[in-house]
Design a protein around this motif. Structure first.
Motif, PDB file in Angstrom:
ATOM      1  N   ILE A  16       9.679  16.598  -8.899  1.00 37.25           N
ATOM      2  CA  ILE A  16       9.474  16.247  -7.483  1.00 37.25           C
ATOM      3  C   ILE A  16       9.860  17.405  -6.557  1.00 37.25           C
ATOM      4  O   ILE A  16       9.887  17.241  -5.339  1.00 37.25           O
ATOM      5  CB  ILE A  16      10.280  14.996  -7.078  1.00 37.25           C
ATOM      6  N   SER A  17      10.142  18.587  -7.133  1.00 31.46           N
ATOM      7  CA  SER A  17      10.588  19.719  -6.324  1.00 31.46           C
ATOM      8  C   SER A  17       9.502  20.207  -5.369  1.00 31.46           C
ATOM      9  O   SER A  17       9.806  20.806  -4.331  1.00 31.46           O
ATOM     10  CB  SER A  17      11.036  20.876  -7.226  1.00 31.46           C
ATOM     11  N   ASP A  18       8.220  19.962  -5.712  1.00 35.39           N
ATOM     12  CA  ASP A  18       7.123  20.430  -4.870  1.00 35.39           C
ATOM     13  C   ASP A  18       6.656  19.371  -3.870  1.00 35.39           C
ATOM     14  O   ASP A  18       5.664  19.563  -3.166  1.00 35.39           O
ATOM     15  CB  ASP A  18       5.943  20.872  -5.736  1.00 35.39           C
ATOM     16  N   ILE A  19       7.364  18.248  -3.809  1.00 31.74           N
ATOM     17  CA  ILE A  19       7.007  17.187  -2.862  1.00 31.74           C
ATOM     18  C   ILE A  19       7.807  17.368  -1.577  1.00 31.74           C
ATOM     19  O   ILE A  19       9.031  17.486  -1.604  1.00 31.74           O
ATOM     20  CB  ILE A  19       7.285  15.794  -3.452  1.00 31.74           C
ATOM     21  N   THR A  20       7.119  17.399  -0.452  1.00 33.30           N
ATOM     22  CA  THR A  20       7.784  17.578   0.836  1.00 33.30           C
ATOM     23  C   THR A  20       7.758  16.271   1.626  1.00 33.30           C
ATOM     24  O   THR A  20       6.934  15.373   1.336  1.00 33.30           O
ATOM     25  CB  THR A  20       7.076  18.656   1.673  1.00 33.30           C
ATOM     26  N   PRO A  21       8.630  16.129   2.618  1.00 33.02           N
ATOM     27  CA  PRO A  21       8.587  14.922   3.469  1.00 33.02           C
ATOM     28  C   PRO A  21       7.219  14.712   4.123  1.00 33.02           C
ATOM     29  O   PRO A  21       6.772  13.577   4.263  1.00 33.02           O
ATOM     30  CB  PRO A  21       9.666  15.202   4.517  1.00 33.02           C
ATOM     31  N   ALA A  22       6.566  15.824   4.477  1.00 31.03           N
ATOM     32  CA  ALA A  22       5.247  15.715   5.115  1.00 31.03           C
ATOM     33  C   ALA A  22       4.223  15.072   4.185  1.00 31.03           C
ATOM     34  O   ALA A  22       3.328  14.338   4.641  1.00 31.03           O
ATOM     35  CB  ALA A  22       4.763  17.097   5.560  1.00 31.03           C
ATOM     36  N   HIS A  23       4.332  15.334   2.874  1.00 37.00           N
ATOM     37  CA  HIS A  23       3.411  14.705   1.918  1.00 37.00           C
ATOM     38  C   HIS A  23       3.484  13.179   2.015  1.00 37.00           C
ATOM     39  O   HIS A  23       2.453  12.490   1.993  1.00 37.00           O
ATOM     40  CB  HIS A  23       3.765  15.131   0.480  1.00 37.00           C
ATOM     41  N   ASN A  33       0.858  -1.180   0.000  1.00 33.70           N
ATOM     42  CA  ASN A  33       0.000   0.000   0.000  1.00 33.70           C
ATOM     43  C   ASN A  33       0.900   1.239   0.000  1.00 33.70           C
ATOM     44  O   ASN A  33       1.595   1.510   0.977  1.00 33.70           O
ATOM     45  CB  ASN A  33      -0.909  -0.007   1.230  1.00 33.70           C
ATOM     46  N   PHE A  34       0.891   2.001  -1.094  1.00 38.18           N
ATOM     47  CA  PHE A  34       1.754   3.177  -1.207  1.00 38.18           C
ATOM     48  C   PHE A  34       1.502   4.178  -0.079  1.00 38.18           C
ATOM     49  O   PHE A  34       2.427   4.823   0.413  1.00 38.18           O
ATOM     50  CB  PHE A  34       1.531   3.876  -2.546  1.00 38.18           C
ATOM     51  N   ASP A  74       2.442  11.852   5.666  1.00 32.44           N
ATOM     52  CA  ASP A  74       1.000  11.997   5.891  1.00 32.44           C
ATOM     53  C   ASP A  74       0.165  11.246   4.858  1.00 32.44           C
ATOM     54  O   ASP A  74      -1.052  11.434   4.787  1.00 32.44           O
ATOM     55  CB  ASP A  74       0.608  13.479   5.890  1.00 32.44           C
ATOM     56  N   ALA A  75       0.833  10.428   4.037  1.00 36.30           N
ATOM     57  CA  ALA A  75       0.147   9.562   3.067  1.00 36.30           C
ATOM     58  C   ALA A  75      -0.670  10.361   2.044  1.00 36.30           C
ATOM     59  O   ALA A  75      -1.811  10.017   1.726  1.00 36.30           O
ATOM     60  CB  ALA A  75      -0.739   8.547   3.786  1.00 36.30           C
ATOM     61  N   HIS A  76      -0.086  11.436   1.497  1.00 36.62           N
ATOM     62  CA  HIS A  76      -0.736  12.219   0.458  1.00 36.62           C
ATOM     63  C   HIS A  76      -0.568  11.460  -0.862  1.00 36.62           C
ATOM     64  O   HIS A  76       0.460  11.548  -1.530  1.00 36.62           O
ATOM     65  CB  HIS A  76      -0.077  13.606   0.377  1.00 36.62           C
ATOM     66  N   GLN A  77      -1.602  10.721  -1.238  1.00 34.97           N
ATOM     67  CA  GLN A  77      -1.481   9.764  -2.332  1.00 34.97           C
ATOM     68  C   GLN A  77      -1.107  10.382  -3.683  1.00 34.97           C
ATOM     69  O   GLN A  77      -0.265   9.821  -4.392  1.00 34.97           O
ATOM     70  CB  GLN A  77      -2.765   8.942  -2.441  1.00 34.97           C
ATOM     71  N   PRO A  78      -1.696  11.527  -4.090  1.00 35.03           N
ATOM     72  CA  PRO A  78      -1.276  12.098  -5.377  1.00 35.03           C
ATOM     73  C   PRO A  78       0.214  12.419  -5.423  1.00 35.03           C
ATOM     74  O   PRO A  78       0.876  12.183  -6.437  1.00 35.03           O
ATOM     75  CB  PRO A  78      -2.132  13.379  -5.468  1.00 35.03           C
ATOM     76  N   ARG A  79       0.764  12.946  -4.314  1.00 32.19           N
ATOM     77  CA  ARG A  79       2.193  13.267  -4.275  1.00 32.19           C
ATOM     78  C   ARG A  79       3.046  11.996  -4.268  1.00 32.19           C
ATOM     79  O   ARG A  79       4.127  11.951  -4.869  1.00 32.19           O
ATOM     80  CB  ARG A  79       2.506  14.108  -3.037  1.00 32.19           C
ATOM     81  N   ILE A  80       2.571  10.983  -3.581  1.00 24.12           N
ATOM     82  CA  ILE A  80       3.310   9.723  -3.530  1.00 24.12           C
ATOM     83  C   ILE A  80       3.381   9.095  -4.927  1.00 24.12           C
ATOM     84  O   ILE A  80       4.438   8.646  -5.372  1.00 24.12           O
ATOM     85  CB  ILE A  80       2.654   8.747  -2.534  1.00 24.12           C
ATOM     86  N   ILE A  81       2.246   9.081  -5.625  1.00 23.91           N
ATOM     87  CA  ILE A  81       2.215   8.541  -6.987  1.00 23.91           C
ATOM     88  C   ILE A  81       3.110   9.367  -7.905  1.00 23.91           C
ATOM     89  O   ILE A  81       3.839   8.827  -8.748  1.00 23.91           O
ATOM     90  CB  ILE A  81       0.767   8.506  -7.515  1.00 23.91           C
ATOM     91  N   GLN A  82       3.072  10.686  -7.736  1.00 24.34           N
ATOM     92  CA  GLN A  82       3.941  11.579  -8.519  1.00 24.34           C
ATOM     93  C   GLN A  82       5.409  11.238  -8.292  1.00 24.34           C
ATOM     94  O   GLN A  82       6.201  11.164  -9.249  1.00 24.34           O
ATOM     95  CB  GLN A  82       3.670  13.033  -8.112  1.00 24.34           C
ATOM     96  N   LEU A  83       5.775  11.008  -7.047  1.00 27.81           N
ATOM     97  CA  LEU A  83       7.168  10.687  -6.706  1.00 27.81           C
ATOM     98  C   LEU A  83       7.593   9.348  -7.310  1.00 27.81           C
ATOM     99  O   LEU A  83       8.650   9.254  -7.952  1.00 27.81           O
ATOM    100  CB  LEU A  83       7.321  10.642  -5.186  1.00 27.81           C
ATOM    101  N   VAL A  84       6.768   8.340  -7.115  1.00 25.27           N
ATOM    102  CA  VAL A  84       7.117   6.997  -7.590  1.00 25.27           C
ATOM    103  C   VAL A  84       7.172   6.966  -9.119  1.00 25.27           C
ATOM    104  O   VAL A  84       8.123   6.425  -9.708  1.00 25.27           O
ATOM    105  CB  VAL A  84       6.102   5.962  -7.062  1.00 25.27           C
ATOM    106  N   TRP A  85       6.194   7.558  -9.771  1.00 25.45           N
ATOM    107  CA  TRP A  85       6.147   7.516 -11.230  1.00 25.45           C
ATOM    108  C   TRP A  85       7.284   8.334 -11.853  1.00 25.45           C
ATOM    109  O   TRP A  85       7.883   7.930 -12.851  1.00 25.45           O
ATOM    110  CB  TRP A  85       4.793   8.024 -11.714  1.00 25.45           C
ATOM    111  N   SER A  86       7.620   9.473 -11.247  1.00 26.50           N
ATOM    112  CA  SER A  86       8.739  10.276 -11.746  1.00 26.50           C
ATOM    113  C   SER A  86      10.049   9.503 -11.644  1.00 26.50           C
ATOM    114  O   SER A  86      10.897   9.576 -12.541  1.00 26.50           O
ATOM    115  CB  SER A  86       8.844  11.585 -10.947  1.00 26.50           C
ATOM    116  N   THR A  87      10.189   8.741 -10.559  1.00 29.14           N
ATOM    117  CA  THR A  87      11.396   7.937 -10.365  1.00 29.14           C
ATOM    118  C   THR A  87      11.468   6.801 -11.387  1.00 29.14           C
ATOM    119  O   THR A  87      12.527   6.529 -11.970  1.00 29.14           O
ATOM    120  CB  THR A  87      11.433   7.350  -8.939  1.00 29.14           C
ATOM    121  N   ILE A  88      10.333   6.152 -11.621  1.00 25.59           N
ATOM    122  CA  ILE A  88      10.273   5.057 -12.598  1.00 25.59           C
ATOM    123  C   ILE A  88      10.649   5.558 -13.990  1.00 25.59           C
ATOM    124  O   ILE A  88      11.446   4.945 -14.712  1.00 25.59           O
ATOM    125  CB  ILE A  88       8.868   4.425 -12.617  1.00 25.59           C
TER     126      ILE A  88
END
Length: 211
Positions: free
Chosen positions: A159-166, A102-103, A169-183
């Protein structure tokens, strides 16, 4: 004429059994320590239960021999004198389950992100800098910040607008953005089909905008 064993005989027998049992247990500890430190065990399992207070071969030896030696380190000193030593220590990372189910939940402590960095960079070694166990929000923020900083340093875009708090705190859109950008950045072969589809859709969007 059958005689019943004397109390002295029973005491001697009990001591012999205890010594024999201890000898077998010590041999088992030495064997497992040797096999674990040289990665000879199939699938490299952990040696100690996650809930156990004992987390090292030395602690196990002390626990087994605490009734035989007056001081805790006496058994270790005796073994070192005989040229025998054990060294395995089970760290929190050894017990960590890196499977992401679970992301929103499994990335929030930063450990899986750091592991991903270690894999895609072939040895980024952020894992050794993490604060574990990450039971507090402060430790989770620290771990995620390390992973994000490493990704930015490598040049992962968007990913410049993604913070550790995102992430914490399980902010799903930011998490998906981070993972997909990395992929996309590392073009991971496990997602080759998805990457081709994404690039094709982006190309179509560009062509549509032109007209």
């Amino acid at each position: 004429k059958v005689k019943t064993p004397s109390a002295h005989f029973e005491q001697m027998l009990r001591v012999e059994i205890q010594q024999h049992t201890l000898s077998i247990l010590l041999t088992l500890v030495f064997f497992l320590d040797y096999a674990k430190t040289r990665q000879l065990l199939t699938e490299d399992p952990i040696l100690f239960n996650k809930t156990s207070q004992v987390k090292s071969s030395q602690q196990m030896l002390i626990s087994l021999c605490q009734d035989c030696f007056s001081k805790q380190r006496s058994i270790l000193n005796h073994l070192e004198y005989e040229g025998i030593s054990v060294s395995h220590v089970q760290e929190p990372l050894d017990e960590y389950d890196f499977r992401v189910k679970n992301f929103a939940v499994d990335l929030k402590d930063g450990v899986c992100l750091a592991k991903m960095m270690d894999i895609v960079t072939n040895g980024c070694n952020i894992l050794s800098s993490l604060r574990l166990p990450a039971d507090s929000r402060k430790h989770k923020i620290y771990n995620v910040r390390l992973a994000l900083a490493a990704l930015r340093q490598l040049g992962v875009p968007n990913i410049s607008d993604i913070t550790p708090a995102h992430i914490v705190d399980a902010h799903q859109p930011r998490i998906i953005q981070l993972v997909w950008s990395t992929i996309l950045y590392f073009e991971l072969p496990e997602f080759r089909h998805e990457i081709i589809q994404y690039k094709a859709s982006r190309l179509i969007q560009v062509q549509v905008r032109r007209y």
